[in-house]
Design a protein around this motif. Structure first.
Motif, PDB file in Angstrom:
ATOM      1  N   ILE A  75       5.308  -8.470  10.309  1.00 26.33           N
ATOM      2  CA  ILE A  75       4.001  -8.155   9.709  1.00 26.33           C
ATOM      3  C   ILE A  75       3.507  -9.361   8.914  1.00 26.33           C
ATOM      4  N   PHE A  76       4.397  -9.959   8.099  1.00 31.48           N
ATOM      5  CA  PHE A  76       4.020 -11.142   7.324  1.00 31.48           C
ATOM      6  C   PHE A  76       3.624 -12.289   8.246  1.00 31.48           C
ATOM      7  N   ALA A  77       4.357 -12.476   9.343  1.00 37.68           N
ATOM      8  CA  ALA A  77       4.036 -13.549  10.292  1.00 37.68           C
ATOM      9  C   ALA A  77       2.683 -13.290  10.946  1.00 37.68           C
ATOM     10  N   CYS A  83      -2.483 -11.994   1.849  1.00 35.81           N
ATOM     11  CA  CYS A  83      -2.938 -10.644   1.537  1.00 35.81           C
ATOM     12  C   CYS A  83      -4.156 -10.349   2.409  1.00 35.81           C
ATOM     13  N   GLN A  84      -4.146  -9.219   3.066  1.00 35.38           N
ATOM     14  CA  GLN A  84      -5.241  -8.873   3.969  1.00 35.38           C
ATOM     15  C   GLN A  84      -6.445  -8.273   3.255  1.00 35.38           C
ATOM     16  N   SER A  89      -1.936 -15.949  -0.938  1.00 33.18           N
ATOM     17  CA  SER A  89      -0.686 -16.159  -0.223  1.00 33.18           C
ATOM     18  C   SER A  89       0.392 -16.501  -1.240  1.00 33.18           C
ATOM     19  N   GLY A  90       1.617 -16.333  -0.846  1.00 34.43           N
ATOM     20  CA  GLY A  90       2.722 -16.629  -1.741  1.00 34.43           C
ATOM     21  C   GLY A  90       3.897 -15.724  -1.474  1.00 34.43           C
ATOM     22  N   ARG A 117       0.710  -7.963  -4.685  1.00 34.19           N
ATOM     23  CA  ARG A 117       1.032  -6.863  -5.609  1.00 34.19           C
ATOM     24  C   ARG A 117      -0.210  -6.366  -6.350  1.00 34.19           C
ATOM     25  N   ARG A 118      -1.094  -7.287  -6.721  1.00 34.47           N
ATOM     26  CA  ARG A 118      -2.304  -6.905  -7.468  1.00 34.47           C
ATOM     27  C   ARG A 118      -3.171  -5.970  -6.627  1.00 34.47           C
ATOM     28  N   CYS A 119      -3.422  -6.336  -5.361  1.00 37.38           N
ATOM     29  CA  CYS A 119      -4.244  -5.487  -4.488  1.00 37.38           C
ATOM     30  C   CYS A 119      -3.535  -4.178  -4.153  1.00 37.38           C
ATOM     31  N   ASN A 120      -2.216  -4.225  -4.002  1.00 37.08           N
ATOM     32  CA  ASN A 120      -1.460  -3.013  -3.706  1.00 37.08           C
ATOM     33  C   ASN A 120      -1.565  -2.032  -4.868  1.00 37.08           C
TER      34      ASN A 120
END
Length: 178
Positions: A75-77, A83-84, A89-90, A117-120
């Protein structure tokens, strides 16, 4: 000895990415020939040689058609470690269910995205229209299944020499932004 080497089948099809030690062993045993080298020099008991970058096997290796596994890494790849929702990125990425589990969202390619994490935290277990957030790109299962792992394939797209041997897949190459 560190470094990665692209291994091609005898018909020049990308087969694997191996470490430098394994590549040197394939050359020493006469199972592979060097097509491209890097600028690095490797010291051995018998002297110095240029570090291989691309090898071609001398004999054809038959492989079953690979299956693309749904995993955090893939999924990350697929999402290019971004972040979608906001594009950050990071290393602080998580996996988010676009449609939350409690609302029937499944763990599928079409429902999972990389997310900071912020968007989640902001999205929580709500639907997108409830939060005002938007996806940068619609999540979908990659059409092409490389013999090498998806993350190695995408990393290989950044190597100019390897790119010559990797098939171009619309929507999956580095130039396309994925």
């Amino acid at each position: 000895m560190d470094g990665e080497v692209l291994v091609l089948n005898s018909d020049y099809e990308p087969l694997n990415v191996c470490n430098l030690r394994r590549a040197l062993m394939l050359i020493h045993l006469g199972k592979a020939e060097v097509l491209h080298t890097s600028s690095r020099v490797v010291r051995t008991f018998s002297g110095e040689l240029e570090s291989p970058s691309v090898l071609k096997l001398r004999h054809q290796v038959r492989r079953p058609i690979p299956q693309l596994r749904l995993s955090r890494r893939s999924i990350f790849a697929r999402d290019d470690h971004q972040c979608q929702y906001c594009g950050a990125s990071g290393r602080e990425l998580t996996i988010d269910h676009v449609v939350p589990k409690r609302l029937g969202g499944k763990g599928t390619w079409e429902n999972l995205v990389a997310c900071c994490r912020r968007c989640n935290s902001k999205k929580g277990d709500k639907l997108l229209h409830q939060t005002g957030m938007r996806l940068r790109r619609e999540p979908r299962r990659p059409r092409y299944v490389p013999y090498i792992s998806l993350s190695k394939y995408l990393a290989g797209q950044k190597n100019e020499v390897w790119r010559t041997y990797l098939p171009v897949v619309p929507g999956l190459s580095v130039e396309a932004g994925s």
